[in-house]
Enzyme design. Sequence first.
Site, PDB file in Angstrom:
ATOM      1  N   ASP A   9       0.876  -1.160   0.000  1.00 46.75           N
ATOM      2  CA  ASP A   9       0.000   0.000   0.000  1.00 46.75           C
ATOM      3  C   ASP A   9       0.925   1.225   0.000  1.00 46.75           C
ATOM      4  O   ASP A   9       2.106   1.125   0.363  1.00 46.75           O
ATOM      5  CB  ASP A   9      -0.877  -0.035   1.262  1.00 46.75           C
ATOM      6  CG  ASP A   9      -1.677   1.227   1.419  1.00 46.75           C
ATOM      7  OD1 ASP A   9      -2.360   1.620   0.471  1.00 46.75           O
ATOM      8  OD2 ASP A   9      -1.597   1.845   2.512  1.00 46.75           O
ATOM      9  N   ASP A  11      -0.124   5.068   0.835  1.00 52.04           N
ATOM     10  CA  ASP A  11      -0.380   6.060   1.896  1.00 52.04           C
ATOM     11  C   ASP A  11      -0.301   5.408   3.279  1.00 52.04           C
ATOM     12  O   ASP A  11      -1.115   4.540   3.600  1.00 52.04           O
ATOM     13  CB  ASP A  11      -1.773   6.682   1.728  1.00 52.04           C
ATOM     14  CG  ASP A  11      -1.952   7.367   0.374  1.00 52.04           C
ATOM     15  OD1 ASP A  11      -1.005   8.008  -0.089  1.00 52.04           O
ATOM     16  OD2 ASP A  11      -3.052   7.256  -0.211  1.00 52.04           O
TER      17      ASP A  11
HETATM   18  C1  G6P Z   1      -5.698   5.534  -0.181  1.00 48.69           C
HETATM   19  C2  G6P Z   1      -5.870   6.175   1.177  1.00 48.69           C
HETATM   20  C3  G6P Z   1      -7.300   6.618   1.378  1.00 48.69           C
HETATM   21  C4  G6P Z   1      -7.758   7.486   0.218  1.00 48.69           C
HETATM   22  C5  G6P Z   1      -7.644   6.713  -1.078  1.00 48.69           C
HETATM   23  C6  G6P Z   1      -8.026   7.543  -2.292  1.00 48.69           C
HETATM   24  O1  G6P Z   1      -6.273   4.266  -0.157  1.00 48.69           O
HETATM   25  O2  G6P Z   1      -5.526   5.285   2.213  1.00 48.69           O
HETATM   26  O3  G6P Z   1      -7.392   7.328   2.589  1.00 48.69           O
HETATM   27  O4  G6P Z   1      -9.090   7.917   0.404  1.00 48.69           O
HETATM   28  O5  G6P Z   1      -6.292   6.291  -1.236  1.00 48.69           O
HETATM   29  O6  G6P Z   1      -7.061   8.542  -2.474  1.00 48.69           O
HETATM   30  P1  G6P Z   1      -7.121   9.696  -3.546  1.00 48.69           P
HETATM   31  O7  G6P Z   1      -5.717  10.238  -3.549  1.00 48.69           O
HETATM   32  O8  G6P Z   1      -7.514   9.093  -4.860  1.00 48.69           O
HETATM   33  O9  G6P Z   1      -8.127  10.681  -3.056  1.00 48.69           O
HETATM   34 MG    MG Z   2      -2.722   3.115   3.592  1.00 49.34          MG
END
Ligand code: G6P
Ligand code: MG
Length: 211
Positions: A9, A11
């Site tokens: 993953d 973030d």
């Molecule tokens: C990751 C993060 C989420 C986020 C998602 C979409 O999975 O953990 O918290 O909402 O990405 O991210 P984006 O950058 O497309 O808004």
């Molecule tokens: Mg994450």
Amino acid sequence: MEIKGIIFDLDGVICSTDEYHYQAWKKMADHEGIYFDRKINERLRGVSRAASLEIILEKADRQYSDEEKLEMMTKKNDLYKEFLSSMTERDVSSEVSDTLNALRAKGLKLAIGSSSQNTKLILSRIGLLDFFDGISDGTIISQSKPNPEVFIKAAGILQLRNENCFVVEDAEAGIDAAVAGGFHSIGIGSASSYDKAEYKINSFKEIIDLV
Ligand code: G6P
Ligand code: MG
């Protein structure tokens, strides 16, 4: 267990953009007068932008139209991208970069599996855009975690069977996705105490001991 590849993953695992997601949603929610805190934020880990907004709106005292929701998501993403614009290679810890290099030296294939549509922007800011053998992200999936689609696509890009891959996740939704897809899972950060994680680690370098 025969591990040939690792799907990370992004973030909250490779870099700390999870904090920027929180700050951006917090600003948007405060502006709208909607209660939002770090505990609610834990539920946003791993889930798409639209699903995140729906969770935040559970505390709203009125209904929002689709047009308003789109505006709120755009506003949040603009704020989020302001944070991203100041990121550099220094936003990857030496522990993360040393571990990634050690895993590659062991012959493992390495991929990103993130629900984020900003994945490539972030990887490019932190100097890792060309590092991974595969990138599966929010731009190529129709269902975000806890659906396993993003990881299944990552394994497909690596040309590996799901059961030969580790998924490294800080989100409970991400661990659920890994389990649903038949992957081996490693929980770190917020998912390091999640009972569904097959392995639980406190520090990124511990991955080396698991392969
Ligand atoms: C990751 C993060 C989420 C986020 C998602 C979409 O999975 O953990 O918290 O909402 O990405 O991210 P984006 O950058 O497309 O808004
Ligand atoms: Mg994450």
